[in-house]
Design a protein around this motif. Structure first.
Motif, PDB file in Angstrom:
ATOM      1  N   ILE A   1      -2.505  17.499  -5.249  1.00  0.00           N
ATOM      2  CA  ILE A   1      -2.273  15.958  -5.089  1.00  0.00           C
ATOM      3  C   ILE A   1      -2.941  15.427  -4.005  1.00  0.00           C
ATOM      4  O   ILE A   1      -3.199  15.918  -2.835  1.00  0.00           O
ATOM      5  N   ILE A   2      -3.956  14.452  -4.478  1.00  0.00           N
ATOM      6  CA  ILE A   2      -4.812  13.913  -3.312  1.00  0.00           C
ATOM      7  C   ILE A   2      -4.322  12.346  -3.338  1.00  0.00           C
ATOM      8  O   ILE A   2      -4.297  11.501  -4.257  1.00  0.00           O
ATOM      9  N   ILE A   3      -3.752  11.991  -2.300  1.00  0.00           N
ATOM     10  CA  ILE A   3      -3.188  10.430  -1.887  1.00  0.00           C
ATOM     11  C   ILE A   3      -4.289   9.781  -1.321  1.00  0.00           C
ATOM     12  O   ILE A   3      -4.833  10.163  -0.230  1.00  0.00           O
ATOM     13  N   ASP A   4      -4.375   8.543  -1.871  1.00  0.00           N
ATOM     14  CA  ASP A   4      -5.602   7.408  -1.201  1.00  0.00           C
ATOM     15  C   ASP A   4      -4.553   6.773  -0.367  1.00  0.00           C
ATOM     16  O   ASP A   4      -3.936   5.683  -0.568  1.00  0.00           O
ATOM     17  N   GLY A   5      -4.748   7.277   0.827  1.00  0.00           N
ATOM     18  CA  GLY A   5      -4.042   6.916   2.305  1.00  0.00           C
ATOM     19  C   GLY A   5      -4.077   5.424   2.549  1.00  0.00           C
ATOM     20  O   GLY A   5      -3.202   4.648   2.909  1.00  0.00           O
ATOM     21  N   ASN A   6      -5.377   4.819   2.265  1.00  0.00           N
ATOM     22  CA  ASN A   6      -5.794   3.371   2.560  1.00  0.00           C
ATOM     23  C   ASN A   6      -4.941   2.507   1.709  1.00  0.00           C
ATOM     24  O   ASN A   6      -4.166   1.399   1.857  1.00  0.00           O
ATOM     25  N   ASN A   7      -5.146   2.930   0.543  1.00  0.00           N
ATOM     26  CA  ASN A   7      -4.398   2.162  -0.715  1.00  0.00           C
ATOM     27  C   ASN A   7      -2.753   2.166  -0.618  1.00  0.00           C
ATOM     28  O   ASN A   7      -2.110   1.100  -0.823  1.00  0.00           O
ATOM     29  N   ILE A   8      -2.489   3.267  -0.195  1.00  0.00           N
ATOM     30  CA  ILE A   8      -0.844   3.531  -0.306  1.00  0.00           C
ATOM     31  C   ILE A   8      -0.456   2.651   1.052  1.00  0.00           C
ATOM     32  O   ILE A   8       0.739   1.965   1.027  1.00  0.00           O
ATOM     33  N   GLY A   9      -1.251   2.782   2.152  1.00  0.00           N
ATOM     34  CA  GLY A   9      -0.639   2.286   3.471  1.00  0.00           C
ATOM     35  C   GLY A   9      -0.663   0.762   3.434  1.00  0.00           C
ATOM     36  O   GLY A   9       0.140  -0.012   3.973  1.00  0.00           O
ATOM     37  N   MET A  10      -1.531   0.148   2.897  1.00  0.00           N
ATOM     38  CA  MET A  10      -1.700  -1.333   2.676  1.00  0.00           C
ATOM     39  C   MET A  10      -0.985  -1.923   1.736  1.00  0.00           C
ATOM     40  O   MET A  10      -0.319  -3.035   1.907  1.00  0.00           O
ATOM     41  N   ALA A  11      -0.396  -1.023   0.609  1.00  0.00           N
ATOM     42  CA  ALA A  11       0.813  -1.529  -0.136  1.00  0.00           C
ATOM     43  C   ALA A  11       1.867  -1.628   0.251  1.00  0.00           C
ATOM     44  O   ALA A  11       2.660  -2.368   0.172  1.00  0.00           O
ATOM     45  N   HIS A  12       2.271  -0.649   1.359  1.00  0.00           N
ATOM     46  CA  HIS A  12       3.710  -0.655   1.544  1.00  0.00           C
ATOM     47  C   HIS A  12       3.836  -1.459   2.839  1.00  0.00           C
ATOM     48  O   HIS A  12       4.738  -2.268   2.964  1.00  0.00           O
ATOM     49  N   GLY A  13       2.640  -1.807   3.470  1.00  0.00           N
ATOM     50  CA  GLY A  13       2.672  -2.769   4.815  1.00  0.00           C
ATOM     51  C   GLY A  13       2.469  -4.319   4.182  1.00  0.00           C
ATOM     52  O   GLY A  13       2.399  -4.994   4.969  1.00  0.00           O
ATOM     53  N   ASN A  14       2.262  -4.462   2.812  1.00  0.00           N
ATOM     54  CA  ASN A  14       2.009  -5.651   2.377  1.00  0.00           C
ATOM     55  C   ASN A  14       0.752  -6.279   2.849  1.00  0.00           C
ATOM     56  O   ASN A  14       0.771  -7.174   3.668  1.00  0.00           O
ATOM     57  N   ARG A  15      -0.365  -5.609   2.892  1.00  0.00           N
ATOM     58  CA  ARG A  15      -1.661  -5.775   3.470  1.00  0.00           C
ATOM     59  C   ARG A  15      -1.870  -5.565   4.917  1.00  0.00           C
ATOM     60  O   ARG A  15      -2.838  -6.171   5.468  1.00  0.00           O
ATOM     61  N   VAL A  16      -0.919  -4.940   5.439  1.00  0.00           N
ATOM     62  CA  VAL A  16      -1.120  -4.662   6.810  1.00  0.00           C
ATOM     63  C   VAL A  16      -0.640  -3.133   6.720  1.00  0.00           C
ATOM     64  O   VAL A  16       0.315  -2.598   6.382  1.00  0.00           O
ATOM     65  N   PHE A  17      -1.801  -2.292   7.207  1.00  0.00           N
ATOM     66  CA  PHE A  17      -1.659  -0.746   7.219  1.00  0.00           C
ATOM     67  C   PHE A  17      -0.389  -0.366   7.673  1.00  0.00           C
ATOM     68  O   PHE A  17       0.031  -0.531   8.746  1.00  0.00           O
ATOM     69  N   SER A  18       0.256   0.722   6.814  1.00  0.00           N
ATOM     70  CA  SER A  18       1.651   1.226   7.051  1.00  0.00           C
ATOM     71  C   SER A  18       1.495   2.676   7.184  1.00  0.00           C
ATOM     72  O   SER A  18       1.360   3.180   6.079  1.00  0.00           O
ATOM     73  N   ALA A  19       1.463   3.375   8.064  1.00  0.00           N
ATOM     74  CA  ALA A  19       1.578   4.916   8.294  1.00  0.00           C
ATOM     75  C   ALA A  19       2.894   5.318   7.517  1.00  0.00           C
ATOM     76  O   ALA A  19       2.927   6.431   7.152  1.00  0.00           O
TER      77      ALA A  19
END
Length: 250
Positions: free
Chosen positions: A91-109
């Motif tokens: 599994i390779i996770i697109d960290g930028n894509n997922i972080g921005m999606a969870h934070g609603n355009r603010v990066f969420s670790a």
């Protein structure tokens, strides 16, 4: 020769054997009687009680709650054994894509942690997040990123400052390169339209190995039918055993 004389002429060993033959049947009879008593007790305990709706009399020893608990435990053990026997794709996770999606355009670790936990709980062992290194220094949740990196779930793609300017090599290329190497599933809502045509293998990966997701609050979800209703189930899509069966080449 009379019978009495024959008894007198028997040797000590023959006399002993003769006595053993007389005693042995009595001992065998006693053993058979004991076994019969034991079997009768077992039958009495397990005989059906018509007043209890046909349930065994053994219910007097075990409550329905304990029986239910045992059934649940067995089911969990079977489920876990099934997970351990499945060979999952990388599994390779697109960290930028997922972080921005969870934070609603603010990066969420924290969003990255939710995604990793989803796959780990399913039994996956090879899970990697790729995210640019500058996120480590800009995020208020940097402890989460440090923890994920320490556990081996996160890899930072290169980034640096040059004369006060942030230089960030395109992380999407790193994602596709890694996915190509491991023949991995890519977890992202990005279709990689700008670079997938650069290599035939990248195009194949994006078309066949892309797993899209969504967040409902802190609930991370992926489709149960990643390739549509006529395609593989999620379990098949993530399993190495079904890798070639459902590929859609163009």
């Amino acid at each position: 020769m009379s019978r009495n004389n024959m008894k007198k002429n028997l040797s000590p060993i023959e006399s002993y054997k003769k006595r053993r033959r007389r005693v042995q049947p009595k001992q065998n009879d006693r053993k058979r009687l004991q076994n019969a008593n034991i079997n009768n007790k077992k039958i009495n305990r397990a005989q059906i009680n018509p007043e209890a709706g046909g349930m065994s009399g053994i219910n007097s020893h075990f409550s329905s709650a304990s029986c239910l608990s045992s059934i649940v435990k067995v089911k969990e053990e079977i489920k876990q054994a099934g997970k351990e026997n499945v060979k999952f794709k990388y599994i390779i996770i697109d960290g930028n894509n997922i972080g921005m999606a969870h934070g609603n355009r603010v990066f969420s670790a924290f969003g990255l942690k939710l995604a990793v936990d989803f796959f780990i709980e399913r039994g996956h062992k090879d899970v990697k997040i790729l995210v640019p290194r500058f996120r480590r220094f800009e995020s208020k949740e940097y402890e989460i990123l440090d923890e994920l990196e320490a556990k081996g779930y996160l890899c930072f793609t290169p980034s640096r400052y040059l004369n006060g300017k942030l230089i960030v090599p395109y992380d999407d290329r790193f994602i596709l390169e890694a996915a190509e190497h491991f023949n991995a599933v890519i977890v992202s809502n990005d279709n990689f339209c700008d670079i997938k045509e650069e290599k035939l293998e990248w195009k194949r990966l994006v078309e066949n190995n892309l797993l899209q997701f969504m967040f409902v609050g802190d609930l991370f979800l992926v489709a149960s039918d990643p390739m549509g209703k006529n395609g593989p189930t999620l379990e098949q899509f993530l399993s190495k055993e079904y890798e070639n069966k459902f590929l859609v080449e163009k």
